[in-house]
Design a protein around this motif. Structure first.
Motif, PDB file in Angstrom:
ATOM      1  N   LEU A  22      26.085  66.871  22.868  1.00  0.00           N
ATOM      2  CA  LEU A  22      27.091  67.931  22.953  1.00  0.00           C
ATOM      3  C   LEU A  22      26.465  69.291  23.220  1.00  0.00           C
ATOM      4  CD1 LEU A  22      29.582  66.912  20.117  1.00  0.00           C
ATOM      5  CD2 LEU A  22      29.924  66.760  22.596  1.00  0.00           C
ATOM      6  N   SER A  23      25.390  69.601  22.506  1.00  0.00           N
ATOM      7  CA  SER A  23      24.756  70.910  22.714  1.00  0.00           C
ATOM      8  C   SER A  23      24.165  71.001  24.119  1.00  0.00           C
ATOM      9  CB  SER A  23      23.708  71.199  21.642  1.00  0.00           C
ATOM     10  OG  SER A  23      22.671  70.250  21.663  1.00  0.00           O
ATOM     11  N   SER A  24      23.528  69.947  24.588  1.00  0.00           N
ATOM     12  CA  SER A  24      22.962  69.962  25.948  1.00  0.00           C
ATOM     13  C   SER A  24      24.052  70.079  27.001  1.00  0.00           C
ATOM     14  CB  SER A  24      22.146  68.692  26.197  1.00  0.00           C
ATOM     15  OG  SER A  24      21.032  68.645  25.346  1.00  0.00           O
ATOM     16  N   ALA A  25      25.139  69.348  26.814  1.00  0.00           N
ATOM     17  CA  ALA A  25      26.241  69.397  27.782  1.00  0.00           C
ATOM     18  C   ALA A  25      26.894  70.774  27.810  1.00  0.00           C
ATOM     19  CB  ALA A  25      27.266  68.321  27.457  1.00  0.00           C
ATOM     20  N   MET A  91      19.349  63.440  28.635  1.00  0.00           N
ATOM     21  CA  MET A  91      18.674  64.385  29.535  1.00  0.00           C
ATOM     22  C   MET A  91      18.187  63.673  30.802  1.00  0.00           C
ATOM     23  SD  MET A  91      18.958  67.290  28.142  1.00  0.00           S
ATOM     24  CE  MET A  91      17.753  68.560  28.285  1.00  0.00           C
ATOM     25  N   TYR A  92      17.669  62.467  30.651  1.00  0.00           N
ATOM     26  CA  TYR A  92      17.202  61.705  31.815  1.00  0.00           C
ATOM     27  C   TYR A  92      18.358  61.456  32.788  1.00  0.00           C
ATOM     28  CZ  TYR A  92      15.248  58.085  34.755  1.00  0.00           C
ATOM     29  OH  TYR A  92      14.841  57.353  35.842  1.00  0.00           O
ATOM     30  N   VAL A  93      19.475  60.981  32.259  1.00  0.00           N
ATOM     31  CA  VAL A  93      20.633  60.699  33.114  1.00  0.00           C
ATOM     32  C   VAL A  93      21.161  61.989  33.742  1.00  0.00           C
ATOM     33  CG1 VAL A  93      23.030  59.888  33.109  1.00  0.00           C
ATOM     34  CG2 VAL A  93      21.267  58.580  31.905  1.00  0.00           C
ATOM     35  N   LEU A  94      21.312  63.039  32.941  1.00  0.00           N
ATOM     36  CA  LEU A  94      21.851  64.301  33.447  1.00  0.00           C
ATOM     37  C   LEU A  94      21.026  64.861  34.595  1.00  0.00           C
ATOM     38  CD1 LEU A  94      23.872  66.680  33.225  1.00  0.00           C
ATOM     39  CD2 LEU A  94      22.325  67.675  31.512  1.00  0.00           C
ATOM     40  N   PHE A  95      19.712  64.914  34.411  1.00  0.00           N
ATOM     41  CA  PHE A  95      18.873  65.596  35.395  1.00  0.00           C
ATOM     42  C   PHE A  95      18.289  64.684  36.479  1.00  0.00           C
ATOM     43  CE2 PHE A  95      18.741  68.630  31.816  1.00  0.00           C
ATOM     44  CZ  PHE A  95      19.340  69.688  32.476  1.00  0.00           C
ATOM     45  N   ASN A  96      18.534  63.392  36.390  1.00  0.00           N
ATOM     46  CA  ASN A  96      18.047  62.495  37.434  1.00  0.00           C
ATOM     47  C   ASN A  96      19.167  61.818  38.216  1.00  0.00           C
ATOM     48  OD1 ASN A  96      14.971  62.340  37.334  1.00  0.00           O
ATOM     49  ND2 ASN A  96      15.578  62.270  35.191  1.00  0.00           N
ATOM     50  N   PHE A  97      20.377  61.774  37.641  1.00  0.00           N
ATOM     51  CA  PHE A  97      21.483  61.116  38.323  1.00  0.00           C
ATOM     52  C   PHE A  97      22.694  62.022  38.513  1.00  0.00           C
ATOM     53  CE2 PHE A  97      19.074  57.706  36.218  1.00  0.00           C
ATOM     54  CZ  PHE A  97      18.679  56.992  37.347  1.00  0.00           C
ATOM     55  N   VAL A  98      23.081  62.736  37.467  1.00  0.00           N
ATOM     56  CA  VAL A  98      24.274  63.581  37.541  1.00  0.00           C
ATOM     57  C   VAL A  98      23.999  64.832  38.376  1.00  0.00           C
ATOM     58  CG1 VAL A  98      25.956  64.921  36.210  1.00  0.00           C
ATOM     59  CG2 VAL A  98      25.140  62.720  35.336  1.00  0.00           C
ATOM     60  N   ASP A  99      22.926  65.559  38.078  1.00  0.00           N
ATOM     61  CA  ASP A  99      22.628  66.808  38.786  1.00  0.00           C
ATOM     62  C   ASP A  99      21.122  67.004  38.946  1.00  0.00           C
ATOM     63  OD1 ASP A  99      22.658  69.293  39.955  1.00  0.00           O
ATOM     64  OD2 ASP A  99      23.610  70.320  38.267  1.00  0.00           O
ATOM     65  N   PRO A 100      20.505  66.250  39.868  1.00  0.00           N
ATOM     66  CA  PRO A 100      19.051  66.393  40.065  1.00  0.00           C
ATOM     67  C   PRO A 100      18.628  67.793  40.522  1.00  0.00           C
ATOM     68  CG  PRO A 100      19.875  64.420  41.164  1.00  0.00           C
ATOM     69  CD  PRO A 100      21.059  65.186  40.683  1.00  0.00           C
ATOM     70  N   ALA A 101      19.510  68.518  41.186  1.00  0.00           N
ATOM     71  CA  ALA A 101      19.173  69.869  41.655  1.00  0.00           C
ATOM     72  C   ALA A 101      18.955  70.825  40.480  1.00  0.00           C
ATOM     73  CB  ALA A 101      20.266  70.401  42.576  1.00  0.00           C
ATOM     74  N   ALA A 102      19.572  70.542  39.357  1.00  0.00           N
ATOM     75  CA  ALA A 102      19.410  71.406  38.185  1.00  0.00           C
ATOM     76  C   ALA A 102      17.969  71.386  37.676  1.00  0.00           C
ATOM     77  CB  ALA A 102      20.368  70.981  37.078  1.00  0.00           C
TER      78      ALA A 102
END
Length: 176
Positions: A22-25, A91-102
């Motif tokens: 939740l905090s990361s999102a 974090m792995y899913v968020l930054f490697n699949f959802v939004d790699p540009a981030a």
């Protein structure tokens, strides 16, 4: 090991994991710059610390006020290990699949923050340049980097668990 130790370690570990997600999102959605804010990192660490201490306290209470060092240590460690694993996977899913540009944005923000900090303490220009290059060359959200960070975090959790275990341990009612 008592079932309550495992149960509370898992349950509170899931709580730490959910807080982490939740905090990361929220940080991701509100302002990516907050992910490199040291003060926010300290606050989130303190939140996790409190959750871990509550896990140990609740376990001790459920055990009739008697908890060994090993049991107190285990509850805290399980809580942090499970919670950190959940957060790391997110974090792995968020930054490697959802939004790699981030990832690139965060890398640039990290470079800027580091350069500013190093300049503030009077570091040599060459040292600043080398550090910036190292940061840019590292993918902090690759599976290898995240696994390494996870295990370094576990080592830190062990140190905190030793302290918490020592603070909460007792072996008889009279030791309370």
């Amino acid at each position: 090991m008592a079932d309550i130790v495992k149960k509370n370690g898992i349950n509170f570990g899931i709580i730490v994991g959910v807080v982490s997600i939740l905090s990361s999102a929220i940080i991701y959605a509100v302002n990516l710059e907050l992910m490199v804010n040291i003060w926010l990192g300290i606050v989130l660490f303190l939140v996790n610390l409190v959750i871990g201490i509550v896990a140990v306290a609740k376990t001790k209470k459920a055990m009739g006020g008697i908890i060994s060092f090993k049991q107190a240590f285990s509850v805290y460690f399980f809580t942090m290990a499970i919670g950190s694993l959940i957060g790391t996977l997110f974090m792995y899913v968020l930054f490697n699949f959802v939004d790699p540009a981030a990832k690139e944005t965060l890398t640039q923000l990290t470079v800027e923050k580091t350069v500013s900090m190093m300049q503030g303490v009077g570091a040599k220009t060459e040292d600043i340049r080398k550090t910036a290059e190292q940061i840019q060359a590292t993918d902090n959200f690759s599976i290898g980097s995240l696994i390494k960070s996870y295990f370094f975090g576990l080592i830190f959790s062990i140190i905190i668990a030793l302290i918490v275990g020592a603070a909460f341990k007792n072996t008889s009612k009279s030791a309370e």
